[in-house]
Design an enzyme around this catalytic site. Structure first.
Site, short mmCIF file in Angstrom:
data_model
loop_
_atom_site.label_atom_id
_atom_site.label_comp_id
_atom_site.label_asym_id
_atom_site.label_seq_id
_atom_site.Cartn_x
_atom_site.Cartn_y
_atom_site.Cartn_z
N ASP A 1 43.79 46.73 89.58
CA ASP A 1 43.77 46.48 88.15
C ASP A 1 42.77 45.40 87.76
O ASP A 1 43.12 44.26 87.49
CB ASP A 1 45.18 46.13 87.69
N THR A 2 41.52 45.80 87.72
CA THR A 2 40.38 44.94 87.44
C THR A 2 39.29 45.84 86.89
O THR A 2 39.33 47.05 87.10
CB THR A 2 39.89 44.27 88.75
N VAL A 3 38.33 45.28 86.18
CA VAL A 3 37.14 46.07 85.84
C VAL A 3 35.91 45.40 86.43
O VAL A 3 35.74 44.20 86.36
CB VAL A 3 36.95 46.26 84.32
#
Length: 592
Positions: free
Chosen positions: A396-398
């Site tokens: 859960d990261t961009v």
């Protein structure tokens, strides 16, 4: 059966599975451009970056526009309530600069305080308000533009595309809708303000038009007032009110402290991979140099693993990785074990360097140390025991990469940590607060133990690689502890196997899971993406690896990468080649 599009089309070599599904049905071509390129996990965000490049901005300006647009279109992974890091390649000076945009624990946060509030165990729970650290992203955005930007555009110009998306609405994309739905309960339970992150009281579905007016208001305040618009005044008060309403200890002074310090420019750490195959055809330029942000980030893990792989080949423990078959038993065993060794060290030693007596990077990258670590490798079995820590699975990261027509590149990463972070929404602000404090350890004698104004162990790591002083790759693979694993696999795909950058992302990956207690020789579970030859997986299991094959939505755990490569050509004209991971909604877009 269709003809293989590329020389590594694994679907053709495995007749026991559906060919198109095995290839992840990507069919994406490498994107080429002589001007700028934006590669991100969301098409609307990539378009926002192109808009800024067309307006005269450089790679840094466009990167901030992408970060803000991703907050709007992919809040399940990122946001202004989280942290950010970036690497910037300055084409004129031929140097790499690094910025640490991570926040700190509140001044009142001590181990004793946490214990008194009932926080027990090894780490702060991710859904606890005590896991909220000061958000560093807002300052990182402003400082990136001020210190690295073109100087031609204001923050109002740069945030305009994201504000427009938030106010006018945007159609929710498929992967985002899935991840949003998975966190619906978390958001509803985290704070009284959940409706700001929901569509008619629920998670939005694919194609539904989502508006986020309160987030647009927050962006406008940042655009017009600068960092003060976030770290003082209405937004800061809303953050503190929410945290304190749930028993947290954050104060306005904690946010003001981050404002006063600003984003920290740090010296990037680096390792030059000197194996002959890395030098390519550039005369007089040996190897490929990888750059990472230093601790408190885990980029050191990538460099240590790369150093161990170098030593394994130099010591003859594995064959030349350029000649060893891609994703074969020998190849995967070497990469897995090198990463296990790296994680065993970095999961224990990486912490806030301002709270440490040692230069951890210098110690772990010492050639003698790397040589000794490589000697622990056994080519016949899985033998690494991770007693000091091991990676966990989260995605859960961009991450995104931007290059411009001037030759600059910005490797940028922004994250809430786990999904929506805590899921808690400060009233009237339109974003969720990160749970990065879950990265602290609750052991008094541990280097990463929680302490006042201390930064936790950080998983998010942008990467860059150069050949000599020429940019080679601006890239990253998002996904918690998958990030260094993904970086190593993608780099090796390009470097040793000649994959295009898109093919390097399409190729199936492995992910080392959480460490497992057990008898001597027990190791952590290793997940393999469906597409890795089942016979190879079976042989690795016989060597002692605890294996599991993953498909479907579970493929998120293998990360979602973006890569831009500077391509050598005979004309002397700048050419970029870009790829975007098929495990996400995004794409690479070229500037016209």
């Amino acid at each position: 059966m269709t003809t293989a599009r590329s020389p590594f089309d694994w679907s053709v070599t495995d007749p026991h599975h559906n060919n198109e599904y095995m290839r992840f049905a990507s069919r994406r071509s490498t994107v080429l451009s002589t001007k700028g390129v934006v590669a991100s996990s969301q098409p609307l965000a990539s378009s926002a970056g192109i808009e800024i490049l067309n307006a005269g901005g450089n790679a840094a300006d466009a990167a901030v526009a992408v970060a803000a647009a991703l907050n709007v279109t992919e809040p399940c992974n990122t946001g202004i309530g989280g942290d950010a890091f970036c690497l910037f390649y300055d084409a004129e000076k031929r140097t790499v600069r690094a910025f640490n945009g991570s926040g700190r624990a509140p001044q009142a946060m001590t181990l004793d305080v946490l214990r008194s509030k009932g926080v027990d165990g090894i780490e702060i729970p991710g859904n606890s308000i005590h896991s909220v650290t000061v958000p560093g992203a807002a300052a990182a955005w402003v400082d990136t533009v001020e210190k690295l930007g073109s100087g031609k555009l204001t923050m109002q110009d740069i945030l305009a595309p994201a504000i427009r998306l938030a106010e006018q609405g945007y159609p929710v994309h498929e992967s985002t809708a899935y991840l949003w739905g998975r966190s619906e309960k978390l958001i509803k339970n985290a704070s009284p303000n959940s409706d700001e992150m929901l569509f008619q009281g629920r998670a939005p579905r694919t194609g539904e038009l989502m508006r986020m007016p309160t987030l647009a208001r927050t962006f406008r305040e940042l655009a017009t007032k600068g960092k003060e618009g976030f770290y003082t005044g209405r937004v800061a008060q809303a953050i503190v009110d929410l945290v304190k309403s749930q028993g947290g200890v954050m104060e306005l002074d904690d946010l003001k402290d981050h404002l006063d310090r600003g984003t920290e420019e740090v010296k990037p750490i680096q390792y030059t991979y000197n194996h002959p195959a890395a030098a390519g055809d550039l005369e007089g330029k040996e190897g490929v140099t990888m750059y990472e942000c230093p601790p408190n980030g885990q980029g050191l893990t990538t460099l240590v693993a790369l150093g161990i792989l170098d030593e394994l080949q130099n010591q003859g423990k594995v064959g030349d990785l350029a000649s060893v078959k891609h994703n074969s038993v020998e190849y995967l065993h070497a990469l897995i074990e090198a990463l296990r060794l790296a994680f065993a060290d970095t999961r224990y030693h990486v912490s806030d360097p301002h709270h440490s007596e040692h230069d951890v990077a210098a110690l772990l990258l010492n050639p003698k140390y790397l040589s000794e670590r490589a000697k622990q490798f056994d080519p016949t079995k899985a033998s690494v025991d991770l007693e000091k820590g091991s990676p966990a699975n989260t995605c859960d990261t961009v991450y995104f990469s931007v290059t411009d027509q001037y030759g600059n590149a910005c490797s940028f990463i922004n994250s809430n940590y786990a999904g929506f972070g805590t899921g808690a929404v400060p009233s009237g602000c339109g974003f969720t607060l990160q749970n990065r404090g879950a990265g602290f350890t609750l052991s008094a004698d541990h280097p990463n133990c929680v302490a006042p104004r201390k930064r936790p162990y950080h998983t998010i790591i942008p990467a860059m690689a150069t050949r000599g002083d020429e940019l080679f790759l601006s890239f990253g693979v998002m996904g918690g502890f998958m990030q260094p694993q993904g970086q190593i696999q993608v780099l090796m795909n390009v470097l040793h196997h000649g994959f295009t950058v898109q093919d390097a992302l399409d190729a199936p990956r492995f992910c080392i899971g959480a460490g497992m207690a057990g008898p001597e020789g027990a190791t952590s579970e290793v997940y393999f993406e469906q597409g890795v030859d089942q016979n190879v997986v079976d042989q690795l299991a016989k060597m002692g690896h605890q294996v599991k094959v993953v498909d479907g939505w579970g493929r998120f755990q293998f990360g979602r990468g973006q890569v831009i490569q500077k391509v050598a050509n005979d004309t002397g004209k700048l050419v970029w080649a870009a790829g975007s991971d098929p495990r996400a909604d995004g794409q690479a877009i070229a500037q016209v």
